[in-house]
Design a protein around this motif. Sequence first.
Motif, PDB file in Angstrom:
ATOM      1  N   SER A 111      -0.765   3.957   5.508  1.00 43.88           N
ATOM      2  CA  SER A 111       0.344   3.404   5.803  1.00 43.88           C
ATOM      3  C   SER A 111       0.328   2.077   6.660  1.00 43.88           C
ATOM      4  O   SER A 111       1.191   1.332   6.440  1.00 43.88           O
ATOM      5  N   ASN A 117       6.781   2.364   7.024  1.00 48.03           N
ATOM      6  CA  ASN A 117       5.531   2.834   6.439  1.00 48.03           C
ATOM      7  C   ASN A 117       4.804   4.063   7.226  1.00 48.03           C
ATOM      8  O   ASN A 117       4.283   4.998   6.871  1.00 48.03           O
ATOM      9  N   LEU A 177       2.627   3.776  -1.011  1.00 45.51           N
ATOM     10  CA  LEU A 177       1.911   4.457  -0.013  1.00 45.51           C
ATOM     11  C   LEU A 177       1.271   5.702  -0.295  1.00 45.51           C
ATOM     12  O   LEU A 177      -0.035   5.730  -0.395  1.00 45.51           O
ATOM     13  N   SER A 182       7.923   1.659  -0.683  1.00 40.65           N
ATOM     14  CA  SER A 182       6.966   2.262   0.441  1.00 40.65           C
ATOM     15  C   SER A 182       6.776   3.713  -0.030  1.00 40.65           C
ATOM     16  O   SER A 182       5.446   4.171   0.194  1.00 40.65           O
TER      17      SER A 182
END
Length: 489
Positions: A405, A64, A130, A126
Amino acid sequence: MTSSTEKLSVTEKIGYSLGDLAANLVFQTLVTFIAFFYTDVYKIPVESATKVIFVCGLIAAFFNPLMGMIADRTQTRWGKFRPWILWTAVPFGVLALLAFSTPNFGPDGKIYYAFVTYLLLLLVYSANNLPYSALSGVITGNMQERNSMSAYRFVAVMVAQFIIQVLLLPLVLIAGDGDKALGFEKVMTFLSIAGVIMFLITFWTTKERVVPKPEQKSTIAEDLKDLFGNKPWIIMLIVTILVFVTLALKGGMYIFYFENYLDASQIALFLENIGFNSFINGLNNLLTGIGLTEFRWPEDPATSGFALFNAGGIIFMIIGIGFSKSLADKYGKREVFGGSLFMSTVFISVFYFYPPDAIGIVFTSQVLHGFFYGISTPLLWAMIADVADYSEWKTERRATAIIFSAMIVGLKVGLTLGSSILSSILDYYDYSADLVTQMPDTINGIKLSVSIFASIPFYLAVACLFAYSINKAMEQKIEQDLTARRQAS
């Protein structure tokens, strides 16, 4: 840096919220059913399932920050974050289907297949979620509008949670005609297609308004220095980890609690006494009366009770969300988040002490937990957007995605730890999917997991908030100063 503090349209708020509805059709399935799917459906040994969940989760979690740096440096005519929602929509849907498919491999082949599909799904999650989360920090700089948008978003999350926790298992049994493996594949095919469509709607209906100055340049080292010098960010990272440990642990263990601890005959009697069975019969009479096929609700008491249990909690979460914005506007996010999270935890802790025939009390505790947790739900992500503003306020540089993140790292670490703890507890207490009746120690481990063990991370998260400095007065100061800076530039 430019920004708009105009009121957001209902269309944009709904469009944004559909992205979380789409993501949570998969995320809630992972939280609630991944351990059950691996052990009871795909027949992977408990210890192997634990390793798959733990290793894949950690790898994806630490992807991330890299994804955050990439997203912050993305430059397209659509903005920084919206394009990632577009680019990942179809891969997300395909991998969600593959992760809940059951190809006929040998014992080792099943483990390798689970590892590869689960890891790829988490990585694409992700790359999708994100930027989606960071988008909430740049749609508007107005904190009250963020509170409103977060409320819309988490109503959508509750809808997804309702679909998965209440309807998924019944639909799996119906779609597969009792074959859970086939049922999961059919249901996930439909959910994956629906999710792709909703991601595309999010892309087309949203706009990025908080735009960094063209001359803003920062190195990765500067971004990381800003990040680790941001005390509110560190606190929210810890809080996020703790919250998702509890969500994964209790969410994944409830199905075992219903199937192995609660008295099935008392669940059936409870459903009859509250009129649920009459409701299903009336619904089917209505459907068949107008020429449609009847709704086949599973007759297994544990499955029915589990679905209705989740439904009650989710409905009251949605009610709680309705109070979230007004309370946060009046008292501040920190105070309302901490108080509601504490109260919701009280009604988790007591599950251990209920006898297996106390079905009504179990359901009452669930709806009270749901109400108070619902108040806190939108505020977590709104507070993280405030942390991004705090960083800009302190450094005069904006790096939205890397802030988010870190929180997605917290989410993934929490989810991974919670799911791994769940599998480890089942292994430690000698759970066996092949046993009709579990051993007393196993049942005690299940009871501890949905109550005492699950409440500890929530209580620790509440304690962490005493060190979180962004109260209502600071929220207002940050918003006023940033608005003045953006107007001046």
